[in-house]
Design an enzyme around this catalytic site. Structure first.
Site, PDB file in Angstrom:
ATOM      1  CG  ASP A  30       1.602  -4.204  -4.430  1.00 40.03           C
ATOM      2  OD1 ASP A  30       2.586  -3.988  -3.712  1.00 40.03           O
ATOM      3  OD2 ASP A  30       1.202  -3.402  -5.306  1.00 40.03           O
ATOM      4  CD  GLU A  85       4.019  -2.522 -10.426  1.00 40.10           C
ATOM      5  OE1 GLU A  85       4.705  -1.608  -9.959  1.00 40.10           O
ATOM      6  OE2 GLU A  85       2.961  -2.941  -9.897  1.00 40.10           O
ATOM      7  CD  GLU A  99       0.632   1.314  -3.190  1.00 34.13           C
ATOM      8  OE1 GLU A  99       1.758   0.926  -2.810  1.00 34.13           O
ATOM      9  OE2 GLU A  99       0.213   1.176  -4.356  1.00 34.13           O
TER      10      GLU A  99
END
Ligand code: GCV
Length: 704
Positions: A378, A305, A406
């Site tokens: 993820d 990332e 998240e």
């Protein structure tokens, strides 16, 4: 031989000495959640009578060396036991039960655990806490307090425990400016700006909470790291934290930016094989160890990332990690993350980490740990376990889970993650190394922290349970997530058996509700772009293909799901043959993983007797109904719990009810726009048009 009276006198002296150094308990805090599971609320009824009759006193036999850890141990026991008697101080009586601390050498890592058992002391009945080191005694004192808080009479307590894995770690994604990446509980708890001079007292409460659940390592900063956190001014700040946390058995680690030699070292490159780069890291490590002799080491996100890494110089992950490992030497550990994937790589994203890391098995230095997320994507509400577990037998692998939610509603409502983690810990890798918990047992487990500056630490009261459950499972993965929920709720909310039963049941089911209303049957990564809040399965046009929800659901008029069988990406081929065989057939696969591995027609018949479409709708509905049920269950607890926290959780659940409907309706509206199918009979219509859901916009959502 001492006379009976002599024994009593000696005991009285020891008790008096012990009480002399016992710290008076602070008055009970208001019910604002700050005290976490360490409220030590006064017992009631028989349990209270038992404790008062026992009138425990804490005794450290003379000759024990008086370390800060031992002082804390005595103070915790004295405060906790007094508070649970409704007192501010322990009161000795002639019949007092001595709680005798028999702790070995002062410095130790607590890994050997402790025992709590009745034992004679000075010729009378006593309860002994024994541990090879002072930290073991601190862990034992928290375990003892937990038992008492759960209503166990002191005389019935017998425990023998040792942690199942050496490293039980929190990873903070806190930035030095106070913003927390994927944090939903306010600003960072770390006041870097005012350190090292000012140590926020909250740092001690934080250490105490961690020690009480066995957490022994903390990475204080975000894996998307800033190089300047390696500068001398930050080393001084970190030293202050390390000194404050040392008595609680917590070692500090730093997330290190791989390109720091360029950014703060004035070098032109960060090539791990460049002698100047190696010398820079060596000097940096020496500088840190001069300030913090027990510094834990570095956590590194590299070539992922947009983060820099060894591949920028044509070097492998092993070469990068080993260079840092050499700088730390036998003083510390490099934790190297396996969360890697590239936009330019057309391979199924969930396969890229395996493809990059398995060939490196055996090449990592001894003091390198490879940290692997629970699933190959993820931190989704549900993923199959990561195929790297069991596939790198010559590498030290550690599990990474996300405590912050998240992808599970962020700070909305209740999603107790114990069942999620237990699912992965108990997953059989099929490779002879046993279940994931066994693979990681020699190394450890990290959780991305959910703490923030909110008064209750975690934004919502129930998210405290996730912090708690993480520590408890890292200490002992064999504990059931339900038992952990119950003990957390008993310490945090109430010991009333009926209320406790309700809360435990709500928690047990909560994560499954989230799975159902966000991504049933193995769907994943359908959330809004960037902030990851709310549904957006329609997003198909982001420049990075693997960031698009469409990449994952692959839905069109004919069907839905990602074919990861041998006919498709063959991600299944990364699993042990026995596991791959179980999952290869859509007729026999566990339905929880169906659309993760298979693409099916909307009208495919499922073993449930429904078509795929009908089953999907039923599961979305079950998710919504589940949240409604939780809200109703919670509503019935009014009066049984303190009003402030009851009201706060009611509000959290109201938000979750709204969001569950939103996820269900927006998702179904989108699927219908593709498949043209009506909702099965009896299903509630979607509330708004697809366009209305697509038009919703909230760039200010927290946690970005
Ligand atoms: C710290 C996900 C999150 C990122 C996070 C990343 C990681 O992609 O959305 O915020 O970055 O995981 O684990 O490194």
């Amino acid at each position: 031989m001492m006379s009976g009276r002599g024994v009593v006198n000696r005991l009285a002296m020891v008790i008096a000495a012990a009480l002399g150094c016992a710290v008076a308990a602070a008055p009970l805090r208001a019910e604002d959640g700050y005290a976490l599971w360490l409220r030590h609320a006064p017992l009631e009824g028989e349990a209270l009578a038992d404790l008062r009759a026992a009138a425990p006193v804490v005794v450290a036999p003379p000759g024990e060396d008086d370390s800060p850890t031992l002082k804390i141990t005595r103070a915790e026991l004295a405060q906790g036991l007094a508070a649970m008697q409704g007192e501010t101080k322990l009161r000795a009586t002639p019949d007092s039960l001595p709680i005798v601390l028999r702790c070995g050498r002062a410095r130790g890592d607590g890994q050997s655990g402790f025992a709590i058992a009745p034992q004679a002391f000075a010729g009378r009945r006593a309860l002994a806490i024994s541990a090879p080191d002072h930290l073991g005694c601190l862990y034992a004192s928290f375990a003892l307090l937990r038992e008492v808080a759960l209503g166990r009479p002191l005389h019935a307590i017998r425990l023998g425990e040792a942690p199942a894995m050496p490293l039980r770690m929190l990873n903070h994604w806190d930035n030095p400016d106070g913003h927390v990446e994927r944090g939903y509980a306010g600003r960072s708890i770390f006041d870097w700006w005012r350190l090292p001079e000012r140590l926020d007292p909250r740092m001690i409460d934080y250490a105490r909470a961690n020690a009480s659940i066995g957490i022994n390592a903390v990475v204080v900063n975000n894996v998307n790291a800033r190089a300047f956190m390696l500068e001398p001014r930050y080393i001084a700040k970190l030293k202050r934290l390390a000194d404050a946390w040392r008595p609680y058995g917590i070692r500090v680690f730093l997330a290190a930016r791989f390109s720091a030699p360029i950014e703060i070292g004035g070098l032109a490159r960060a090539d791990p094989l460049d002698p100047a780069v190696r010398a820079w890291w060596q000097a940096k490590a020496d500088e840190i160890y001069a300030a913090i002799p027990d510094f834990g080491g570095f956590l590194v996100k590299a070539n992922s990332e947009g983060q820099p890494g060894p591949q920028d110089y044509g070097r492998s992950h092993a070469e990068g990690a080993n260079m840092l490992a050499a700088a730390l030497g036998n003083r510390g550990t490099v934790i190297w993350r396996a969360f890697v994937y590239k936009a330019e790589d057309a391979t199924d994203r969930t396969m890229q980490a395996f493809a990059e890391f398995v060939p490196l098995d055996g090449q990592f230095a001894k003091n390198v740990i490879v940290q692997v997320k629970n699933g190959p994507l993820d931190f989704q509400p549900r993923e199959p376990f990561h195929p790297l577990f069991g596939a790198m037998p010559n590498t030290r692998l550690m599990l990474e889970v996300q405590i912050t939610r998240e992808y599970l509603g962020q700070a909305s409502g209740i999603a107790y993650l114990g069942p999620l983690w237990q699912e992965v810990l108990g997953a059989d890798t099929g490779r002879g190394g046993g279940v994931v918990a066994e693979v990681i047992a020699p190394v450890g487990m990290a959780g991305v922290a959910n703490t923030g500056s909110d008064r209750n630490w975690t934004g919502t009261d129930f998210d405290q349970a996730n912090w708690y459950a993480f520590g408890r499972l890292a200490w002992q993965p064999a504990l059931s997530s339900e038992q952990i929920a119950r003990e957390w709720a008993a310490q945090t909310f109430t010991r009333d058996p009926q209320a406790l039963g309700t809360i435990t049941e709500m928690m047990r089911a909560s994560r499954e509700h989230v799975v159902n209303y966000t991504g049933p049957l193995g769907l994943a990564h359908l959330m809004g772009t960037g902030h990851h809040y709310g549904p957006a399965p329609w997003v198909c046009d982001l420049p990075r293909p693997e960031w698009n929800p469409c990449y994952y659901h692959r839905a069109d008029k004919d069907g839905i799901g990602f074919d990861r069988t041998a006919r498709g990406s063959n991600a299944l081929g990364q699993y042990a043959p026995a596991i791959a065989a179980q999952w290869a057939d859509p007729a026999s696969i566990d339905l929880r993983y169906l659309l993760w591995f298979h693409r099916l027609a909307w009208d495919a018949a499922l073993p449930t007797g429904r078509s795929l479409w009908a089953e999907l709708v039923a599961r979305y509905d079950a998710g919504v109904a589940g949240v409604d049920a939780m809200a109703a269950q919670w509503g019935r607890l009014a009066g049984a719990l303190d009003a402030a926290r009851h009201a706060a959780v009611s509000a959290d659940l109201a938000i979750q009810r709204r969001e569950a409907r939103w996820w269900r309706d927006a998702s179904l509206a989108y699927w219908q726009s593709l498949n043209g199918l009506p909702l099965p009979e009896g299903a509630a219509p979607v509330a708004e048009s697809l366009e209305a859901y697509q038009a919703r916009n909230f760039p200010e959502a927290p946690g970005q």
